[in-house]
Design an enzyme around this catalytic site. Sequence first.
Site, PDB file in Angstrom:
ATOM      1  N   HIS A  72       0.772  -1.230   0.144  1.00  0.00           N
ATOM      2  CA  HIS A  72      -0.038   0.093   0.062  1.00  0.00           C
ATOM      3  C   HIS A  72       0.990   1.138  -0.082  1.00  0.00           C
ATOM      4  O   HIS A  72       0.339   2.375  -0.028  1.00  0.00           O
ATOM      5  CB  HIS A  72      -0.992   0.012   1.202  1.00  0.00           C
ATOM      6  CG  HIS A  72      -2.029  -0.884   1.225  1.00  0.00           C
ATOM      7  ND1 HIS A  72      -2.884  -1.234   0.094  1.00  0.00           N
ATOM      8  CD2 HIS A  72      -2.263  -2.038   2.088  1.00  0.00           C
ATOM      9  CE1 HIS A  72      -3.570  -2.326   0.404  1.00  0.00           C
ATOM     10  NE2 HIS A  72      -3.352  -2.864   1.569  1.00  0.00           N
TER      11      HIS A  72
ATOM     12  N   ASP B 226      -3.073 -10.741  -1.940  1.00  0.00           N
ATOM     13  CA  ASP B 226      -3.490 -10.067  -0.677  1.00  0.00           C
ATOM     14  C   ASP B 226      -5.076  -9.823  -1.058  1.00  0.00           C
ATOM     15  O   ASP B 226      -5.532  -9.394  -2.051  1.00  0.00           O
ATOM     16  CB  ASP B 226      -2.677  -8.563  -0.550  1.00  0.00           C
ATOM     17  CG  ASP B 226      -3.048  -8.163   1.075  1.00  0.00           C
ATOM     18  OD1 ASP B 226      -2.356  -8.449   2.051  1.00  0.00           O
ATOM     19  OD2 ASP B 226      -4.085  -7.528   1.160  1.00  0.00           O
TER      20      ASP B 226
ATOM     21  N   HIS C 275      -6.588  -7.224  -0.222  1.00  0.00           N
ATOM     22  CA  HIS C 275      -6.878  -5.738  -0.392  1.00  0.00           C
ATOM     23  C   HIS C 275      -5.785  -5.430  -1.910  1.00  0.00           C
ATOM     24  O   HIS C 275      -4.519  -5.686  -1.971  1.00  0.00           O
ATOM     25  CB  HIS C 275      -6.411  -4.688   0.593  1.00  0.00           C
ATOM     26  CG  HIS C 275      -7.025  -4.945   1.984  1.00  0.00           C
ATOM     27  ND1 HIS C 275      -6.612  -5.604   3.016  1.00  0.00           N
ATOM     28  CD2 HIS C 275      -8.126  -4.893   2.471  1.00  0.00           C
ATOM     29  CE1 HIS C 275      -7.220  -5.901   3.959  1.00  0.00           C
ATOM     30  NE2 HIS C 275      -8.720  -5.467   3.671  1.00  0.00           N
TER      31      HIS C 275
ATOM     32  N   ASP D  79      -4.800 -12.676   4.186  1.00  0.00           N
ATOM     33  CA  ASP D  79      -6.001 -11.824   4.714  1.00  0.00           C
ATOM     34  C   ASP D  79      -7.387 -12.347   3.800  1.00  0.00           C
ATOM     35  O   ASP D  79      -8.239 -11.743   4.249  1.00  0.00           O
ATOM     36  CB  ASP D  79      -5.867 -10.533   5.119  1.00  0.00           C
ATOM     37  CG  ASP D  79      -5.262  -9.931   4.025  1.00  0.00           C
ATOM     38  OD1 ASP D  79      -4.777 -10.412   2.906  1.00  0.00           O
ATOM     39  OD2 ASP D  79      -4.885  -8.487   4.113  1.00  0.00           O
TER      40      ASP D  79
ATOM     41  N   TYR E  24      -3.375 -11.729   9.394  1.00  0.00           N
ATOM     42  CA  TYR E  24      -3.411 -11.080  10.758  1.00  0.00           C
ATOM     43  C   TYR E  24      -4.183 -12.268  11.655  1.00  0.00           C
ATOM     44  O   TYR E  24      -3.438 -12.530  12.912  1.00  0.00           O
ATOM     45  CB  TYR E  24      -4.181  -9.860  10.885  1.00  0.00           C
ATOM     46  CG  TYR E  24      -3.645  -8.844   9.899  1.00  0.00           C
ATOM     47  CD1 TYR E  24      -2.538  -8.276  10.132  1.00  0.00           C
ATOM     48  CD2 TYR E  24      -4.351  -8.872   8.581  1.00  0.00           C
ATOM     49  CE1 TYR E  24      -2.140  -7.490   9.175  1.00  0.00           C
ATOM     50  CE2 TYR E  24      -3.870  -7.829   7.693  1.00  0.00           C
ATOM     51  CZ  TYR E  24      -2.876  -7.301   7.889  1.00  0.00           C
ATOM     52  OH  TYR E  24      -2.200  -6.434   6.869  1.00  0.00           O
TER      53      TYR E  24
END
Length: 339
Positions: free
Chosen positions: A162, A197, A199, A286, A322
């Site tokens: 990010h 990922d 995201h 995730d 996580y």
Amino acid sequence: MLVYAHPDHRLHDPSEPHRFGGVLLPPAETAARADRILSALAHLEAVDVVCPPPMDEQDLLLVHEPDYLEFLRTAHHRWRVATGAPADGEAVAYIRPLPGLPGRPPTHVDAQLGVYSNDVDPILEGTWPAALSAAASVVAAARAVHGGHDAAYAISRPPGHHAGPATFGGYCYLNNTALAAAWLAARGTRVAVVDVDTHHGNGTQAVFWERGDILTVSIHGDPGVHFPFFSGFPEERGDGAGSGANLNLPLPSGSRWPVYRSALEEAIEAVSSFGAEILVVALGVDTHVTDGVLALTDEDYPLLGQGLRTGLPTVIVQEGGYGEGVLEQAVPAVLAAFS
């Protein structure tokens, strides 16, 4: 498999809660994440964990703007001087510029936090050396693969995908995935990035938006309703020399393995069509159902690993993941396909 990890990652270990979904939550991206992965990998055969050597910090300029790097290097100390905060204080942006208005570049550290941050992530006293250790891990992994290893894995935290050329956010300060790809491309290698990922890899997309020599592919939850919201849509294909070298494959919330597998097959087909010589995988786990965006389960991660094993030399860069038990199960399951 070669695994690179640096103990300095523990120097960035946020503790102050942040507001998410209307409630205060403890930070999710902490030093314990990397330690949990290392403990899980101890049960795999033929895993060689190595501390990377110091990197040439000039390599960071392959990805990031020099003023941003100087800011990251000095921000916490300057913030303490300006505010009288203690050494264990966490510097967080609380003001950002209004878009479209003229103004001079800010010199006060509080204002610069608002310019360089696109999220609520803190800068700690140890953020810079920790981020630098993560970057060193990915450069070492890239060097190993460039030198002939079939695969290498970097436990890079803080994570990176990010982070843009001059912004941090989403727990990311230096873009480790982009750095691995840019380092390899600088040595004449045709590189593809596949980001799994949950995201969108918005920072990686921003870094390579106008480059046609590096393919960026991201499979992620619908950015219309999930972080990072502002990018990751199918029509974003790159610009200039990079036109057509960016592929976003957003998936509906709650997508399970059959839907995900189809997107992964499309991603790998794009890698093949691009003629990539080395693959960089941004490995976020995730995607697990417990993280609330997509809905992969424990049984899907060995399949994900097999799908990512293309026969190309592969650099695997740790990004998100996580939940308790998820990192410990999912990461070894993916890596086992490369052992």
